[in-house]
Design an enzyme around this catalytic site. Structure first.
Site, mmCIF file in Angstrom:
data_model
loop_
_atom_site.group_PDB
_atom_site.id
_atom_site.type_symbol
_atom_site.label_atom_id
_atom_site.label_comp_id
_atom_site.label_asym_id
_atom_site.label_seq_id
_atom_site.Cartn_x
_atom_site.Cartn_y
_atom_site.Cartn_z
ATOM 1 C CG HIS A 1 -6.050 -2.349 0.988
ATOM 2 N ND1 HIS A 1 -5.321 -2.094 -0.155
ATOM 3 C CD2 HIS A 1 -5.459 -1.622 1.981
ATOM 4 C CE1 HIS A 1 -4.340 -1.247 0.130
ATOM 5 N NE2 HIS A 1 -4.397 -0.958 1.417
ATOM 6 C CG ASP B 1 -7.033 -3.331 -2.701
ATOM 7 O OD1 ASP B 1 -7.667 -2.453 -2.078
ATOM 8 O OD2 ASP B 1 -5.807 -3.501 -2.564
ATOM 9 C CB SER C 1 -0.960 -0.057 1.193
ATOM 10 O OG SER C 1 -1.967 0.910 1.095
#
Length: 279
Positions: free
Chosen positions: A250, A222, A149
């Site tokens: 996610h 996600d 991320s």
């Protein structure tokens, strides 16, 4: 009617102003958990609590987890919330893959000093890269730079910036985005987010400067960073590269798809990065 329209315009402008002023607080979420919730010892992992010093003289909290017979060392950059103690499941997975792990908390996260910023996370990443070489004695071509991320942006920036010195063995970007302005525009389509953004993290541009083998990992499920963001990063990257598609959320994809996830990383390390498991 005019009065109503003027009121709506005023509200909209207020929202725009707040977005511009507080965007760091929207991206960086260190206060989602500053205290450690556990240690690697609770997972039966050997570890050392270490302190890194950045170029601007900040102390960063980090863990070093040496593997018994490492195939390489993984430099772990986590996402935008929580701290290193929330990543024990991931650390344990990488240890099972035969990797020593150095995981750091960015400035302002966990027990690290300072406040997070784009320039600051770049300095944090370089401090970790240098610690691996100077203190752990790990050569650059034995380092796998990993980020998830927000950490994918930090990892990509680091890998791109050290190209002129020594390339890492490999780079793994999990759930990456193209850039903050592009992602912000998708998340807030009713705002001119692309133009408001003062934070960039241009991952799509960074990967064009990376020559090390690259693995992009992204889940089609996600719910935070759309899958096609990862696809765009993959397309922009140089060869050799791979795209590993997983399933799950996610924050849970690496667990939801654990078998495929570990198998894909293991094969990438052996085939593309030249980091085979010790016999």
């Amino acid at each position: 009617m005019i009065r109503v329209l003027l009121s709506l315009a005023a509200v909209y402008l207020l929202v725009v102003a707040l977005m511009w002023a507080f965007q760091e607080r929207l991206l960086y979420l260190p206060h989602a958990g500053r205290e450690h919730v556990a240690t690697p010892a609770e997972r039966g992992l050997a570890w050392e609590d270490v302190t890194l010093t950045t170029e601007d003289e900040l102390a960063l909290d980090a863990w070093w987890l040496p593997a018994p017979e490492p195939r390489g060392s993984l430099l772990f950059f986590h996402g935008n919330a929580g701290n290193i103690s929330h990543r024990l499941e991931s650390i344990a997975q990488f240890q099972r893959l035969g990797l020593s792990v150095l995981i750091i908390d960015y400035r302002g996260y966990g027990r690290s000093e300072g406040r997070p910023s784009e320039a600051g996370t770049a300095l944090d990443a370089r401090a970790a890269w240098q610690w691996l070489q100077d203190e752990a004695g790990v050569a650059p071509d034995e380092v796998v730079v990993f980020g998830r991320s927000l950490g994918a942006a930090v990892a990509a920036e680091l890998a791109a910036s050290v190209e002129h010195q020594a390339s890492p063995a490999a780079v793994i970007l999990e759930s990456p985005f193209r850039s903050v302005p592009e992602l912000a525009q998708r998340l807030y389509p009713f705002l001119p987010a692309r133009w408001l953004a003062r934070i960039d993290y241009p991952v799509e541009r960074y990967v064009t400067r990376i020559s090390a083998p690259l693995l992009v990992i992204h889940s089609r499920d996600d719910e935070v960073i759309p899958y096609d963001e990862g696809e765009a990063v993959y397309r922009a990257a140089n060869d050799p590269k791979q795209l590993l598609t997983i399933s799950g959320g996610h924050n849970t994809g690496f667990v939801d798809s654990e078998a495929d996830y570990l198998e894909g990383i293991d094969a990438f390390l052996a085939d593309d990065a030249g980091l085979s498991r010790p016999r």
